[in-house]
Write an enzyme that holds these catalytic residues in place. Sequence first.
Site, PDB file in Angstrom:
ATOM      1  N   ARG A 155       0.819  -1.231   0.000  1.00 21.06           N
ATOM      2  CA  ARG A 155       0.000   0.000   0.000  1.00 21.06           C
ATOM      3  C   ARG A 155       0.844   1.270   0.000  1.00 21.06           C
ATOM      4  O   ARG A 155       0.403   2.335   0.419  1.00 21.06           O
ATOM      5  CB  ARG A 155      -0.967   0.037   1.176  1.00 21.06           C
ATOM      6  CG  ARG A 155      -1.990  -1.073   1.141  1.00 21.06           C
ATOM      7  CD  ARG A 155      -3.275  -0.640   1.824  1.00 21.06           C
ATOM      8  NE  ARG A 155      -4.276  -1.670   1.701  1.00 21.06           N
ATOM      9  CZ  ARG A 155      -4.468  -2.633   2.611  1.00 21.06           C
ATOM     10  NH1 ARG A 155      -3.718  -2.668   3.683  1.00 21.06           N
ATOM     11  NH2 ARG A 155      -5.402  -3.527   2.421  1.00 21.06           N
ATOM     12  N   LYS A 177       7.006  23.732 -14.384  1.00 17.80           N
ATOM     13  CA  LYS A 177       6.133  22.566 -14.183  1.00 17.80           C
ATOM     14  C   LYS A 177       5.696  22.474 -12.728  1.00 17.80           C
ATOM     15  O   LYS A 177       4.524  22.241 -12.421  1.00 17.80           O
ATOM     16  CB  LYS A 177       6.844  21.270 -14.616  1.00 17.80           C
ATOM     17  CG  LYS A 177       5.964  20.068 -14.265  1.00 17.80           C
ATOM     18  CD  LYS A 177       6.316  18.769 -14.889  1.00 17.80           C
ATOM     19  CE  LYS A 177       5.265  17.734 -14.453  1.00 17.80           C
ATOM     20  NZ  LYS A 177       5.504  16.411 -14.932  1.00 17.80           N
ATOM     21  N   LYS A 191       3.175  11.753 -11.102  1.00 20.31           N
ATOM     22  CA  LYS A 191       2.405  10.829 -11.950  1.00 20.31           C
ATOM     23  C   LYS A 191       3.199   9.550 -12.078  1.00 20.31           C
ATOM     24  O   LYS A 191       4.365   9.573 -12.470  1.00 20.31           O
ATOM     25  CB  LYS A 191       2.186  11.430 -13.333  1.00 20.31           C
ATOM     26  CG  LYS A 191       1.032  12.401 -13.394  1.00 20.31           C
ATOM     27  CD  LYS A 191       0.696  12.754 -14.832  1.00 20.31           C
ATOM     28  CE  LYS A 191      -0.461  13.730 -14.880  1.00 20.31           C
ATOM     29  NZ  LYS A 191      -0.764  14.161 -16.254  1.00 20.31           N
ATOM     30  N   ASN A 213      -0.673  18.921 -20.928  1.00 20.27           N
ATOM     31  CA  ASN A 213      -0.986  17.957 -21.990  1.00 20.27           C
ATOM     32  C   ASN A 213      -1.000  18.569 -23.379  1.00 20.27           C
ATOM     33  O   ASN A 213      -1.375  17.906 -24.341  1.00 20.27           O
ATOM     34  CB  ASN A 213      -2.331  17.290 -21.698  1.00 20.27           C
ATOM     35  CG  ASN A 213      -2.244  16.381 -20.496  1.00 20.27           C
ATOM     36  OD1 ASN A 213      -1.362  15.538 -20.421  1.00 20.27           O
ATOM     37  ND2 ASN A 213      -3.117  16.582 -19.530  1.00 20.27           N
ATOM     38  N   HIS A 265       9.069   9.512 -27.359  1.00 22.38           N
ATOM     39  CA  HIS A 265       7.948  10.306 -26.842  1.00 22.38           C
ATOM     40  C   HIS A 265       7.997  11.752 -27.346  1.00 22.38           C
ATOM     41  O   HIS A 265       7.020  12.279 -27.898  1.00 22.38           O
ATOM     42  CB  HIS A 265       7.981  10.260 -25.313  1.00 22.38           C
ATOM     43  CG  HIS A 265       6.959  11.111 -24.654  1.00 22.38           C
ATOM     44  ND1 HIS A 265       5.623  10.796 -24.634  1.00 22.38           N
ATOM     45  CD2 HIS A 265       7.069  12.313 -23.995  1.00 22.38           C
ATOM     46  CE1 HIS A 265       4.951  11.742 -23.991  1.00 22.38           C
ATOM     47  NE2 HIS A 265       5.805  12.672 -23.593  1.00 22.38           N
ATOM     48  N   HIS A 312      -0.058  16.544 -26.339  1.00 19.67           N
ATOM     49  CA  HIS A 312      -0.101  15.139 -25.917  1.00 19.67           C
ATOM     50  C   HIS A 312      -1.365  14.408 -26.361  1.00 19.67           C
ATOM     51  O   HIS A 312      -1.360  13.182 -26.430  1.00 19.67           O
ATOM     52  CB  HIS A 312       0.050  15.026 -24.398  1.00 19.67           C
ATOM     53  CG  HIS A 312       1.461  15.280 -23.933  1.00 19.67           C
ATOM     54  ND1 HIS A 312       2.099  16.492 -24.143  1.00 19.67           N
ATOM     55  CD2 HIS A 312       2.366  14.495 -23.293  1.00 19.67           C
ATOM     56  CE1 HIS A 312       3.325  16.431 -23.631  1.00 19.67           C
ATOM     57  NE2 HIS A 312       3.512  15.230 -23.115  1.00 19.67           N
ATOM     58  N   ARG A 325      -3.372  21.720 -14.377  1.00 15.13           N
ATOM     59  CA  ARG A 325      -2.360  20.733 -14.793  1.00 15.13           C
ATOM     60  C   ARG A 325      -2.654  20.155 -16.179  1.00 15.13           C
ATOM     61  O   ARG A 325      -1.758  19.645 -16.852  1.00 15.13           O
ATOM     62  CB  ARG A 325      -2.241  19.617 -13.743  1.00 15.13           C
ATOM     63  CG  ARG A 325      -1.077  18.696 -14.034  1.00 15.13           C
ATOM     64  CD  ARG A 325      -0.753  17.758 -12.919  1.00 15.13           C
ATOM     65  NE  ARG A 325       0.424  16.973 -13.266  1.00 15.13           N
ATOM     66  CZ  ARG A 325       1.067  16.200 -12.426  1.00 15.13           C
ATOM     67  NH1 ARG A 325       0.677  16.099 -11.184  1.00 15.13           N
ATOM     68  NH2 ARG A 325       2.131  15.518 -12.818  1.00 15.13           N
ATOM     69  N   HIS A 327       0.359  11.644 -27.910  1.00 18.77           N
ATOM     70  CA  HIS A 327       0.314  10.328 -27.253  1.00 18.77           C
ATOM     71  C   HIS A 327      -0.346   9.294 -28.155  1.00 18.77           C
ATOM     72  O   HIS A 327       0.096   8.151 -28.233  1.00 18.77           O
ATOM     73  CB  HIS A 327      -0.515  10.420 -25.956  1.00 18.77           C
ATOM     74  CG  HIS A 327       0.332  10.487 -24.724  1.00 18.77           C
ATOM     75  ND1 HIS A 327      -0.172  10.866 -23.509  1.00 18.77           N
ATOM     76  CD2 HIS A 327       1.636  10.197 -24.513  1.00 18.77           C
ATOM     77  CE1 HIS A 327       0.791  10.820 -22.612  1.00 18.77           C
ATOM     78  NE2 HIS A 327       1.900  10.432 -23.190  1.00 18.77           N
ATOM     79  N   GLU A 334       9.563  18.621 -24.289  1.00 20.51           N
ATOM     80  CA  GLU A 334       8.779  19.014 -23.106  1.00 20.51           C
ATOM     81  C   GLU A 334       9.173  20.408 -22.625  1.00 20.51           C
ATOM     82  O   GLU A 334       8.362  21.119 -22.039  1.00 20.51           O
ATOM     83  CB  GLU A 334       8.946  17.981 -21.980  1.00 20.51           C
ATOM     84  CG  GLU A 334       8.406  16.591 -22.301  1.00 20.51           C
ATOM     85  CD  GLU A 334       6.866  16.506 -22.318  1.00 20.51           C
ATOM     86  OE1 GLU A 334       6.180  17.500 -22.038  1.00 20.51           O
ATOM     87  OE2 GLU A 334       6.361  15.411 -22.646  1.00 20.51           O
ATOM     88  N   GLU A 340      -4.743  17.168 -11.330  1.00 17.41           N
ATOM     89  CA  GLU A 340      -5.150  17.506 -12.694  1.00 17.41           C
ATOM     90  C   GLU A 340      -6.656  17.742 -12.831  1.00 17.41           C
ATOM     91  O   GLU A 340      -7.323  17.168 -13.683  1.00 17.41           O
ATOM     92  CB  GLU A 340      -4.682  16.406 -13.669  1.00 17.41           C
ATOM     93  CG  GLU A 340      -4.628  16.923 -15.101  1.00 17.41           C
ATOM     94  CD  GLU A 340      -3.931  15.974 -16.060  1.00 17.41           C
ATOM     95  OE1 GLU A 340      -2.817  15.503 -15.752  1.00 17.41           O
ATOM     96  OE2 GLU A 340      -4.504  15.717 -17.119  1.00 17.41           O
TER      97      GLU A 340
HETATM   98  N1  GLY Z   1       3.633  14.972 -17.949  1.00 13.04           N
HETATM   99  C1  GLY Z   1       2.472  15.697 -17.655  1.00 13.04           C
HETATM  100  C2  GLY Z   1       2.212  15.852 -16.207  1.00 13.04           C
HETATM  101  O1  GLY Z   1       3.060  15.551 -15.386  1.00 13.04           O
HETATM  102  O2  GLY Z   1       1.139  16.287 -15.850  1.00 13.04           O
END
Ligand code: GLY
Length: 351
Positions: free
Chosen positions: A115, A217, A137, A235, A257, A238, A231, A242, A179, A227
Amino acid sequence: MATIKSTSYSIYIGDKSFDALNNFLSKNKYSSYYIICDEHTFEFCLSTLLFHIPKLNDAEIIELESGEDKKTLETCLQVWGALTDTGADKKSLIINLGGGVITDLGGFVASTFKRGIDFINIPTTLLSMVDASVGGKTGVDFEGIKNHIGTTCEPKAVFINPLFLETLSERQIKNGYAEVIKIALIADAKFWQELKKLKHAKEFCTEKIITKSVELKNAIVKKDLYEMDLRKSLNFGHSIGHALESALLKFNKDILHGEAIVAGMIMEAELAKILKKISQKEYKEIIKYTTSIYKKIKITKEIEAQLLKYIIHDKKNEAANLCFALPNNIGHYNLACGIQMDLIKKVLSNY
Ligand code: GLY
């Protein structure tokens, strides 16, 4: 050394980040250490780390096969198994030494083992330094969908040492630089003006560029870890990027990527232009700079069909309502929802 405070942890950037790591390990008591790496970081980074951080000389090393296609639940099973077999407990520390695959997967394994146990990130690629290692993330790909299974769980600290970039190829530096470009376009117009002057890979990965990107960031993540709103700006590029990356990987194409994200930013910048969020002049600036650094990606009809399927799975969408994070004038962001598939097909065909 720059120290950036995040919600509950610090991010240390610079060659003195090894001192910060020694300090962290002296202050925090753990029952055992586990270093997760891949064959590249095993070869090029591990001995440097062990040389500078004596406490880690007894660490168990879990070496994984590298590659986005290994960012799977099967690899997690392998790591959970190794942790279990060697008696890892709630007070063990996981140390993720690698690029985005290692920090995402290692963070996910740590956040679910018993956990949740502590983990720290030591990113070794520009991509993971400026993006993946920061922000909590974690996750793996599933049924071809990027980061489909995961958690939001922050590391206990992040140690960014640009020394590790010395063994990276130009292609890998550009991979991470995508990025950097993204964060400038959605969060800092002045930074974008500075980036536009840079032409060579060695200029893309200076400590100054890394620090600025992480600061930007981190400021976003601190306001919106889960998010819910702001946040989503991260994206940009992306949604299409993506989906393109997943589609190309499905057809075994060689794609990184950042390369897919640049193509995504080019197409989504056109969306932003059509929706009058950026001017024709700003659009041209974006295209001129990105295409001066990155090659165009070949998108065949079968890849395009697969890409459109993946777009539907994008995590920003609610029901069938397609949402895109777009620049709103360079340096700002806006979430545009209700985007019609026809519009996406149009920017795809114009790419
Ligand atoms: N890579 C996008 C984020 O961390 O929200």
